[in-house]
Enzyme design. Structure first.
Site, PDB file in Angstrom:
ATOM      1  N   HIS A 178      -2.809  -0.628  -4.114  1.00 24.20           N
ATOM      2  CA  HIS A 178      -3.363  -0.592  -2.762  1.00 24.20           C
ATOM      3  C   HIS A 178      -2.322  -0.199  -1.690  1.00 24.20           C
ATOM      4  CE1 HIS A 178      -5.495  -1.640   0.860  1.00 24.20           C
ATOM      5  NE2 HIS A 178      -4.663  -2.638   1.110  1.00 24.20           N
ATOM      6  N   HIS A 218       2.445  -3.925   4.041  1.00 21.93           N
ATOM      7  CA  HIS A 218       1.503  -4.494   5.005  1.00 21.93           C
ATOM      8  C   HIS A 218       0.815  -5.775   4.525  1.00 21.93           C
ATOM      9  CE1 HIS A 218      -1.746  -2.367   2.840  1.00 21.93           C
ATOM     10  NE2 HIS A 218      -2.550  -3.249   3.393  1.00 21.93           N
ATOM     11  N   ASP A 223     -25.133  24.928  11.818  1.00 22.40           N
ATOM     12  CA  ASP A 223     -23.676  24.837  11.806  1.00 22.40           C
ATOM     13  C   ASP A 223     -23.158  24.031  10.609  1.00 22.40           C
ATOM     14  OD1 ASP A 223     -24.691  22.671  12.941  1.00 22.40           O
ATOM     15  OD2 ASP A 223     -23.541  22.779  14.815  1.00 22.40           O
ATOM     16  N   ASP A 253      -5.367   1.441   5.687  1.00 20.55           N
ATOM     17  CA  ASP A 253      -5.775   0.269   4.901  1.00 20.55           C
ATOM     18  C   ASP A 253      -7.296   0.304   4.677  1.00 20.55           C
ATOM     19  OD1 ASP A 253      -5.525  -2.280   3.708  1.00 20.55           O
ATOM     20  OD2 ASP A 253      -5.936  -3.288   5.609  1.00 20.55           O
ATOM     21  N   GLU A 265       1.377 -11.682   4.306  1.00 21.00           N
ATOM     22  CA  GLU A 265       0.120 -12.410   4.210  1.00 21.00           C
ATOM     23  C   GLU A 265      -0.051 -13.081   2.853  1.00 21.00           C
ATOM     24  OE1 GLU A 265      -4.612 -11.328   4.380  1.00 21.00           O
ATOM     25  OE2 GLU A 265      -3.132  -9.825   4.917  1.00 21.00           O
ATOM     26  N   ASP A 266       0.253 -12.363   1.810  1.00 18.17           N
ATOM     27  CA  ASP A 266      -0.134 -12.822   0.477  1.00 18.17           C
ATOM     28  C   ASP A 266       1.006 -13.342  -0.388  1.00 18.17           C
ATOM     29  OD1 ASP A 266      -2.685 -12.091   1.076  1.00 18.17           O
ATOM     30  OD2 ASP A 266      -2.521 -10.093   0.201  1.00 18.17           O
TER      31      ASP A 266
END
Ligand code: MN
Length: 685
Positions: free
Chosen positions: A62, A86, A281, A161, A90-91
Site C-alpha cells: 500500500h 504515511h 465529444d 492514499d 498510526e499503525d
C-alpha cells in the site's frame, strides 16, 4: 512458500518501479535523496512487516503504491518519503520523533498531518450512531483542510492514499464501500479538480462510480468498447491528415486520441439526457507541441483542414482557468460529418493539466510550498471556510451538515442548481444572481424584474443564488432595466440581453409635467440615484443647481468618470447621462432644452467598457493583447476574438474591461496600441 516468494518478488518490482519513476521525473535527483527514499522504504517494510491488507497482501504494497503515484505526479522527495511512511505513526511503534530524527522535520510534519486525519476516522468507527459519524467525518475533513492550508502536500498524499484504497476497495464491506466511494465523489475528486490534478481526479471518479453504480459502469464500458474499432479507424485517418500538414509546416507535434473517461460520460449522459452515441465529444484528439506559438499555428492548420463549429473555440492559454489549466479548445466538423473535439497545448501545459499547478510551480519555478499556497486562491477560500467552521459550536449537528454542504458547493465550482416555483431545475453558473435566473427563464422576465423571493424571502436583484434555492421573480408590468444590472449578472447571456435592450432603447419624450418639475427643482441639491441596492450617491453634479430626480447612465455610450458628459431629461426616468459625443443623442434643435449640464463629482465606482482592437493576426498576438491590458492593472471582464476569416489576416478582438476613470481607459488603449501589429485600438460604439 511459493506464494510468499511471489509476493516478495512483486514488492521488489514495485520498489524498482518507484525508483525508475522518480529518476524519470527528476533526472537530477541526488544520490543522498535516493538514499533517504530507500531508507524510508526499509523503515516502512520493517514497521508494517506483520501487517496485512484486507486483500491478504503484505501491507507494504500500500505505501509503495502511494509513493509510486506521488512520483508519477512529479512530487518532491520529501512528499514521496512521507508517502512511504504515511501509515507508520498510526499503525506501528515508530513515532513522530523517530521519523523526525531519521528524516527531518518536514517529513515528520507531513506524516503527522496525514496521520491526524486518519486517527479521527479510526475513532469514529467505534461509534455506531450515524449522527456522530457524520459529525466526525466532518471534523476529520476539517482537520485535513486545515493541514492542507498549512501544506498542500498533505492533501496530495491523501489523494494518492485514496487512489490506492479505491483500487482495492472490493475487499471492504458493502456499507463501507458506499460511504468511502461517496466521500471520494463528493470531496476528494473535486479537490483534485480544484488543484488542477485532472489525471487523479478522473481515476478516482471512475473507481468510485464503478463501486457505486456497477451496472451503469459496465454498460457504458461495453458501449465504449463496441464503438471503439470504428473510432480508432476514424482517429487514425484524422491523425494522418494532421501529421501531413504539420510536417509541411515544420511543426513537431504529438497527437493523442482520447476517449472520455467513464464517469464524465455518465454525468454528460445524465445532464443532457442523451445516449452514448449522441455524445459527440466522446471522441477527441489532443495535439501537444513544444511552444505556445506552435499552439496557435496548429490551431490555424486545424481550422483550414476542417470547419470549426461556431462558439466552441476557447482560449484557455490567454485566459487560464483559476486552477492554472491552459489549453486551446476547438470543435471542428470532422471528415465523417460529425463534430470532433480538439485540444492543443504545450508539453508543459499538458503536464500541468495532469498533475496540477502545485507540482508545476514547485519544479518549474522553484517556489516553496508557502508561495504555492498563497497562489492558489481556492486554498484561501478553504482556509476561510475551515476557520468559520472552527468558530461554530462544534457539537451542534446542523453546523456540521452546513459545513459539509458549504464545502461541497465550494468544491463544485462550475454550476449551481436552483428551482422554479414549479420545482423545475435551472442550471446557472456559480455566482449567478436572481437577475441571471430571470434572464435564463425568459428575456422578458429578466427585463421586467423588480425583486424576487428566494426561499420565500424577499431579496434584491443582486442576490447571489446557492444550489437548492427556490426562486420566484416579482415583475414590473413593463420592462424597467437599469444599466447597473450589467454588474449584477454573472452569465454572459444575461449581460448581452441587458446591453441589447439599452442599445435598442430610444429616449422617450418627457411629459410637460416633468419638464416643469425639473425646472422648478433647480435648487442647490445634489441629485440622487434611485436606490437600487444600497441608496448611494451618483458621482454627478448638476451644474448651476441640483434636482432630486433619478439619474442613470446611458447604455448606448457607457460614460465613465472623466468623460465629457451631458444630462438628458427623459420621460419617466429622470436624467440620463450620456457622453457628449454619443451618437445616440438627438440632434434636433428643439430638443436642446432637454439637455442639462452635469459634471463628475467624485469617483466611486467601476464601469465596464468595451475596447475594440483591429490587428494583423499573428501567433501569440492574442496573448500580447491580454498582457498589454493586464500591464495597466486593469481587469478583463470578457474577451472575444474573431479568428481571421479573410485572406488579409486581419483580426478583430473585443475586450470588456473594468474602468474607473477615463485616464485609466486612455492608458489601456495606449498600451494596446503599442502592441506589435495592432492597427487600431479604440473604445467600442
Ligand atoms: Mn494509507
Amino acid at each position: 512458500m511459493l506464494l510468499e516468494n511471489i509476493q516478495s518478488l512483486k514488492i521488489t518490482n514495485f520498489y524498482k518501479r518507484l525508483i525508475n519513476t522518480i529518476k524519470k521525473k527528476h533526472p537530477d535527483i541526488s544520490e543522498q535523496e535516493l538514499k533517504q527514499i530507500q531508507k524510508a522504504y526499509e523503515l516502512a517494510s520493517l514497521a508494517h512487516k506483520d501487517q496485512k491488507r484486507l486483500s491478504g497482501e503484505h501491507y507494504i504494497i500500500h505505501p509503495l503504491h502511494v509513493a509510486i503515484y506521488l512520483a508519477e505526479m512529479s512530487m518532491d522527495p520529501q512528499t514521496i518519503i512521507a508517502g512511504l511512511l504515511h501509515d507508520v505513526i498510526e499503525d506501528t511503534k515508530y513515532n513522530e520523533d523517530y521519523i523526525k530524527n531519521e528524516f527531518g522535520e518536514e517529513v515528520a510534519k507531513l506524516v503527522k498531518a496525514v496521520t491526524k486525519i486518519s486517527l479521527v476516522k479510526k475513532d469514529s468507527y467505534k461509534e455506531n450512531l450515524p449522527e456522530l459519524k457524520a459529525q466526525e467525518a466532518a471534523e476529520n475533513l476539517r482537520l485535513m483542510l486545515l493541514a492542507t492550508v498549512e501544506d498542500i502536500r498533505v492533501i496530495i498524499i491523501k489523494l494518492a492514499d485514496k487512489l490506492h484504497n479505491m483500487q482495492t476497495i472490493q475487499y471492504q464491506k458493502p456499507h463501507k464501500i458506499e460511504r468511502i466511494a461517496k466521500e471520494v465523489l463528493d470531496i476528494y475528486a473535486p479537490i483534485a479538480g480544484r488543484l488542477g490534478m485532472y489525471k487523479i481526479k478522473s481515476e478516482l471518479e471512475d473507481l468510485a462510480f464503478e463501486s457505486l453504480c456497477p451496472e451503469e459502469a459496465k454498460k457504458i464500458k461495453e458501449e465504449i468498447k463496441q464503438s471503439k474499432a470504428e473510432l480508432e479507424q476514424f482517429l487514425k485517418k484524422v491523425k494522418k491528415a494532421l501529421h501531413k500538414r504539420l510536417e509541411e509546416m515544420n511543426i513537431k507535434a504529438e497527437i493523442d486520441s482520447r476517449v472520455k473517461h467513464l464517469y464524465s460520460v455518465y454525468t454528460k449522459m445524465q445532464k443532457s439526457g442523451k445516449t452514448i452515441k449522441q455524445i459527440y465529444d466522446l471522441r477527441g484528439i489532443r495535439i501537444i507541441v513544444p511552444e505556445i506559438k506552435d499552439c496557435y499555428a496548429v490551431l490555424g492548420v486545424v481550422h483550414t483542414l476542417w470547419k470549426p463549429l461556431p462558439g466552441r473555440f476557447k482560449d484557455y492559454i490567454a485566459l487560464p482557468k483559476p486552477n492554472g489549466y491552459q489549453s486551446l479548445h476547438t470543435t471542428v466538423m470532422a471528415p465523417d460529418g460529425k463534430p470532433l473535439e480538439i485540444q492543443i497545448r504545450t508539453y508543459e501545459m499538458n503536464e500541468r493539466a495532469e498533475n496540477g499547478i502545485a507540482a508545476h510551480w514547485l519544479y518549474k519555478h522553484n517556489l516553496d510550498f508557502k508561495t504555492v499556497k498563497n497562489k492558489l486562491e481556492w486554498l484561501q477560500t478553504l482556509k476561510q471556510l475551515t476557520q468559520e467552521f472552527q468558530n461554530y459550536a462544534k457539537n451542534r449537528l446542523e453546523n456540521t451538515a452546513e459545513f459539509l454542504n458549504t464545502l461541497k458547493e465550494e468544491l463544485q465550482p462550475d454550476e449551481i442548481y436552483v428551482f422554479t416555483p414549479k420545482a423545475d431545475i435551472i442550471t446557472l453558473p456559480k455566482g449567478a444572481t436572481v437577475l441571471d435566473f430571470a434572464f435564463k427563464i425568459h428575456t422578458d422576465l429578466g427585463l421586467r424584474c423588480k425583486s424576487a423571493l428566494v426561499n420565500d424571502r424577499i431579496v434584491p436583484l443582486s442576490t447571489e443564488l446557492k444550489s437548492g434555492d427556490k426562486v420566484e421573480i416579482i415583475t414590473h408590468p413593463e420592462p424597467k432595466p437599469s444599466p447597473i444590472w450589467i454588474k449584477y449578472v454573472k452569465s454572459t447571456r444575461a449581460r448581452q440581453k441587458i446591453r441589447a435592450y439599452f442599445r435598442r432603447k430610444e429616449e422617450l419624450e418627457p411629459s410637460k409635467e416633468e419638464k416643469k418639475e425639473v425646472a422648478e427643482k433647480k435648487v442647490e441639491l445634489k441629485i440622487k440615484r434611485k436606490p437600487s441596492k444600497n441608496p448611494k450617491e451618483v458621482p454627478i453634479e448638476v451644474i448651476g443647481g441640483g434636482i432630486d430626480v433619478p439619474v442613470r447612465y446611458a447604455g448606448c455610450c457607457s460614460p465613465v468618470p472623466g468623460d465629457k458628459i451631458i444630462g438628458y431629461i427623459t420621460r419617466g426616468r429622470g436624467i440620463t447621462i450620456h457622453r457628449v459625443d454619443c451618437s445616440q443623442l438627438p440632434k434636433n434643435q428643439n430638443e436642446i432644452e432637454r439637455f442639462i449640464s452635469v459634471k463628475w463629482e467624485g469617483l466611486t465606482e467601476i464601469y465596464p467598457v468595451a475596447i475594440e482592437i483591429t490587428a494583423r493576426d499573428r501567433q501569440g498576438l492574442y496573448l500580447d493583447l491580454v498582457q498589454a491590458i493586464t500591464n495597466t492593472k486593469t481587469n478583463i471582464l470578457k474577451a472575444v476574438a474573431d479568428l481571421p476569416k479573410e485572406k488579409n489576416g486581419i483580426m478583430k478582438a473585443t475586450f470588456l474591461v473594468e474602468i474607473e476613470h477615463i485616464d485609466q481607459l486612455n492608458e489601456v488603449i495606449q498600451s494596446l496600441q503599442l502592441v506589435k501589429d495592432v492597427i487600431e485600438a479604440k473604445r467600442k460604439n
